[in-house]
Design a protein around this motif. Structure first.
Motif, short mmCIF file in Angstrom:
data_model
loop_
_atom_site.label_atom_id
_atom_site.label_comp_id
_atom_site.label_asym_id
_atom_site.label_seq_id
_atom_site.Cartn_x
_atom_site.Cartn_y
_atom_site.Cartn_z
N ILE A 112 -134.34 44.05 -74.46
CA ILE A 112 -135.58 44.20 -74.57
C ILE A 112 -136.44 45.48 -74.03
O ILE A 112 -137.00 45.74 -75.00
CB ILE A 112 -136.38 43.26 -73.56
N LEU A 113 -135.57 46.17 -73.69
CA LEU A 113 -136.04 47.61 -73.50
C LEU A 113 -135.54 48.73 -74.20
O LEU A 113 -136.65 49.41 -74.84
CB LEU A 113 -135.03 48.57 -71.88
N MET A 114 -134.96 48.42 -75.01
CA MET A 114 -134.59 49.05 -76.52
C MET A 114 -135.64 48.32 -77.20
O MET A 114 -135.90 49.96 -78.70
CB MET A 114 -133.50 48.76 -77.10
N THR A 115 -135.90 47.49 -77.49
CA THR A 115 -136.42 46.86 -78.53
C THR A 115 -138.41 47.50 -77.83
O THR A 115 -139.13 48.02 -78.81
CB THR A 115 -137.42 45.90 -78.82
N VAL A 116 -138.50 47.33 -76.42
CA VAL A 116 -139.57 48.14 -76.29
C VAL A 116 -139.84 49.75 -76.25
O VAL A 116 -140.73 50.90 -76.89
CB VAL A 116 -140.07 48.42 -74.74
N ALA A 117 -138.79 50.57 -76.79
CA ALA A 117 -138.92 52.25 -76.30
C ALA A 117 -138.94 52.47 -78.11
O ALA A 117 -139.73 53.20 -78.42
CB ALA A 117 -137.65 52.65 -75.68
N SER A 134 -127.98 36.58 -69.86
CA SER A 134 -128.11 38.18 -70.04
C SER A 134 -127.44 38.51 -68.92
O SER A 134 -127.19 39.35 -68.81
CB SER A 134 -129.30 38.51 -69.78
N SER A 168 -127.26 42.62 -71.21
CA SER A 168 -127.44 42.86 -72.45
C SER A 168 -128.59 42.23 -73.22
O SER A 168 -129.41 43.02 -73.91
CB SER A 168 -126.66 42.28 -73.08
N LEU A 209 -131.26 41.80 -71.43
CA LEU A 209 -133.15 42.89 -70.35
C LEU A 209 -132.31 44.56 -71.37
O LEU A 209 -133.92 44.89 -71.88
CB LEU A 209 -132.14 43.42 -69.43
N THR A 210 -131.58 44.94 -72.06
CA THR A 210 -131.27 45.67 -72.40
C THR A 210 -131.69 45.60 -73.93
O THR A 210 -133.11 46.90 -74.56
CB THR A 210 -129.69 45.88 -72.54
#
Length: 143
Positions: free
Chosen positions: A21-26, A10, A16, A18-19
């Motif tokens: 992972i955050l998109m998956t969580v969202a 990353s 990218s 971290l992005t």
């Protein structure tokens, strides 16, 4: 192993990983609030309806049988259907809806108010214009 590779990589791609992972969580959070939560709420309402059955309720089963509850046991209830008063034992899980609660059927409670939207639909259908008058007004054009 891939998760650690994404975290290690990353820093090279400007975050990218971290992005991702955050998109998956969202996405998972959105799926929970739009799909899973409403379904659980509906299941609770259906279970409450089935647990609050009373003798005298008019019900509809999943199979389309309409009848009045005569007796209730643990997981089953006896319904009376038809003019011949045929009695059928059904599972509580087979009950789709309570059409008329016992209190309303016995006259103990006033019937709930109807939707105002239905009244406006009926008012729209009951117009004073007749087809002959519409022809005169130009609603029907000749081709």
């Amino acid at each position: 192993m891939n998760f650690f590779y994404i975290l290690a990589d990353s820093g090279n791609q400007g975050g990218s990983g971290l992005t991702l992972i955050l998109m998956t969580v969202a996405l998972l959070g959105a799926m929970y609030f739009f799909m899973i939560r409403p379904q659980r709420k509906q299941e609770k309402e259906v279970n409450a309806m089935r647990n609050n059955l009373q003798v005298g309720d008019e019900i509809t089963t999943i199979g389309g049988i309409i009848g009045k509850v005569v007796s209730i046991k643990d997981e089953t209830c006896m319904i009376e259907s038809g003019r011949d008063r045929v009695r059928i034992r059904v599972l509580k899980s087979a009950i789709k809806s309570v059409d008329v609660p016992a209190a309303v059927a016995n006259g103990l409670v006033a019937e709930p108010a109807k939707d105002e939207s239905k009244k406006t639909d009926e008012a729209a259908q009951n117009t004073d214009d007749k087809p002959e008058e519409k022809k005169k007004k130009g609603f029907f054009k000749k081709k």
